[in-house]
Design an enzyme around this catalytic site. Structure first.
Site: not given
Length: 337
Positions: A106, A200, A286
């Protein structure tokens, strides 16, 4: 399914987790469901994109490297819009080579031509897709997101979120599917040996492509984002998921519409349709992509699968150890050049 690999804490240590324990993760199942029309929506989206010639254009870039040849790549993605990529191949390779198509996390883009040399150095053709409308958060990008402006929280998570047809990730996931087409069209690539890789957001892209294509040789998704939205929006206050929370704080009447849109883009639903062998990773600390959300997709994944679990790590996951594991995995699935 080979199961779960974990570097477990020593007996008697305090286990400070941000989400579920490993035992709970082993039995956790997402509440996400596929909406009516899911398969038709994506079939129509990809059929529309396929009306545009892939139009792959290569231009060699002088990098000063002796062992890797690098090319600026342009191809046609969603709605025929231009998407950039890098192609890196071992210098003087005769091919056809197994290929790795990689997607970016991202806020990032395809980066600099001298970055990310692992896959070409290992003998693969490496196509790294740029990320439309991002590429300014932590790495360079050049691809525009051609879409009408609508009210949104800064970032892309809420761009067009009230309708699946206008949502940002419809365009990105279509680009990601078309990137595989671009790679398979190259003379230097063995079209029967193409894998997708990402971490991700890139891992979310990889899962989406795995669910939308049946011709992949392998899939690697490190700490994947965009998975199990119902769980993520309940258990994390971290961005980028929090962009959606911030949006709904203001747009109170739109909760139902937002959740309906997200059903069309959830890694859980793509995973259920995937068949290629897959390697996942998750990290128990996480807070960006909580491990339960990763396991939500992992447990639904339709093909052979395995997952590495990192008990002491956050969103960085296994870092270089994930890449080392992925290299072994892809050698086993794609073979040598």
């Amino acid at each position: 399914m080979r199961g779960i690999t974990s570097c477990r804490p020593r007996e008697g240590t305090i286990d400070l987790l941000t989400d579920l324990s490993e035992d709970q993760l082993a039995t956790y199942r997402s509440t996400q469901t596929a909406p009516d029309g899911f398969d038709e929506f994506w079939a129509e989206t990809l059929a529309e994109a396929a009306k545009h010639d892939i139009d792959v254009r290569l231009s060699e870039v002088e990098t000063g490297l002796e062992t890797i040849s690098t090319y600026d790549v342009r191809f046609r993605g969603f709605s025929g819009q231009e998407v950039a990529a890098w192609l890196r191949v071992p210098a003087h390779a005769t091919g056809p080579l197994p290929a790795v198509v990689q997607y970016v996390g991202y806020g990032g883009g395809r980066g600099h031509a001298l970055e990310n040399l692992l896959w070409a150095s290992a003998g693969f053709a490496h196509l790294q897709m740029d990320t439309r409308g991002q590429g300014s958060g932590w790495s360079l990008g050049v691809t525009a997101d051609e879409a009408p402006a609508q009210p949104q929280v800064p970032g892309v998570m809420t761009r067009g979120i009230l309708d699946p047809a206008t949502y940002y990730y419809r365009r990105m996931f279509t680009d990601a599917v078309r990137a595989v087409d671009a790679a398979r069209s190259l003379d230097t690539v063995d079209s029967s040996r193409v894998a997708v890789v990402g971490g991700s957001q890139g891992g979310g892209n990889a899962l989406a492509v795995a669910g939308l294509r049946s011709d992949l040789a392998a899939v690697v998704a490190f700490v994947p984002f965009l998975s199990d939205f119902p769980r993520a929006l309940r258990v994390t206050e971290s961005y980028p998921y929090k962009e959606i929370i911030d949006y709904l704080v203001v747009h109170r009447p739109d909760v139902e519409a937002v959740h309906r849109t997200l059903q069309f883009f959830d890694g859980v639903n793509f995973a259920a349709r995937a068949t290629a062998p897959a390697l996942f990773s998750a990290a128990l600390r996480d807070t960006v992509c909580p491990p339960s959300t990763v396991f939500g997709s992992f447990h639904e994944y339709g093909g052979e699968k395995e997952i590495e679990v990192w008990p002491y790590n956050g969103h960085e996951g296994g870092g270089i150890f994930d890449e080392e594991r992925a290299l072994r995995f892809l050698r086993g699935r794609l073979g040598d050049a």
